[in-house]
Design a protein around this motif. Structure first.
Motif, mmCIF file in Angstrom:
data_model
loop_
_atom_site.group_PDB
_atom_site.id
_atom_site.type_symbol
_atom_site.label_atom_id
_atom_site.label_comp_id
_atom_site.label_asym_id
_atom_site.label_seq_id
_atom_site.Cartn_x
_atom_site.Cartn_y
_atom_site.Cartn_z
ATOM 1 N N LEU A 57 2.378 -5.785 7.365
ATOM 2 C CA LEU A 57 2.147 -4.358 7.127
ATOM 3 C C LEU A 57 1.379 -4.091 5.838
ATOM 4 C CD1 LEU A 57 5.553 -2.738 8.173
ATOM 5 C CD2 LEU A 57 3.479 -3.047 9.551
ATOM 6 N N THR A 58 1.345 -5.073 4.926
ATOM 7 C CA THR A 58 0.649 -4.879 3.654
ATOM 8 C C THR A 58 -0.167 -6.114 3.296
ATOM 9 O OG1 THR A 58 2.381 -5.825 2.255
ATOM 10 C CG2 THR A 58 2.559 -3.468 2.770
ATOM 11 N N GLY A 59 -1.016 -5.957 2.312
ATOM 12 C CA GLY A 59 -1.799 -7.067 1.795
ATOM 13 C C GLY A 59 -1.243 -7.601 0.487
ATOM 14 N N PHE A 60 -0.050 -7.205 0.097
ATOM 15 C CA PHE A 60 0.563 -7.687 -1.141
ATOM 16 C C PHE A 60 1.936 -8.257 -0.824
ATOM 17 C CE2 PHE A 60 1.718 -3.234 -0.743
ATOM 18 C CZ PHE A 60 3.075 -3.221 -1.038
ATOM 19 N N ALA A 61 2.435 -9.100 -1.714
ATOM 20 C CA ALA A 61 3.737 -9.743 -1.514
ATOM 21 C C ALA A 61 4.864 -8.798 -1.937
ATOM 22 C CB ALA A 61 3.801 -11.035 -2.322
ATOM 23 N N TRP A 62 5.939 -8.819 -1.190
ATOM 24 C CA TRP A 62 7.138 -8.051 -1.498
ATOM 25 C C TRP A 62 8.341 -8.844 -0.987
ATOM 26 C CZ3 TRP A 62 9.290 -7.007 3.218
ATOM 27 C CH2 TRP A 62 8.418 -6.902 4.312
#
Length: 137
Positions: A57-62
């Motif tokens: 869903l995103t292009g960053f790590a979480w």
């Protein structure tokens, strides 16, 4: 008759130019919301149903994705450096808590698979988010 000095007008012009990026940024919308919604559309493409890792869903790590029970729906992406919130537009919703596989009120890891469903809701096209593999009840 003497002309008034142009300094106050020039100062106001510079002030207006300095404020322009802030005003344009406020009008451009929420970049995280736009990213999430664009990725959801891309993951569905022409299909009505897709099971995908939540990390897509995103292009960053979480580390954790928490689903609110808010209207409009909110996705809270939590990581070591804080929380980023995406409030989705009309036409996106999270399956309600009584629906099997609802992520409402839950926090999930990036490896959790979500089910994206395109459907008609009240005569309008909508996209629903559910858990792809709901826990046994």
């Amino acid at each position: 008759m003497t002309a008034l000095p142009l300094r106050p007008v020039r100062a106001l012009s510079w002030l207006a130019l300095a404020a322009l990026p802030v005003l344009l940024g406020a009008c451009s919308g929420d970049p995280l919301r736009d990213e999430v919604q664009t990725r959801i559309q891309r993951l569905l493409q022409a299909r009505d149903d897709a099971a995908v890792p939540a990390a897509d869903l995103t292009g960053f790590a979480w580390q954790r994705l928490c689903f609110g029970e808010d209207t409009p729906p909110q996705l809270r992406f939590r990581s070591g450096d804080g929380e980023r919130v995406a409030t989705l537009d009309r036409g996106y919703f999270i399956a309600e808590a009584y629906v099997a596989g609802s992520p409402a009120g839950r926090c999930l890891g990036p490896e959790t698979r979500l089910r994206l469903l395109r459907r008609q809701a009240g005569g309008e096209a909508a996209i629903e988010l559910r858990l792809a593999d709901p826990p046994a009840q």
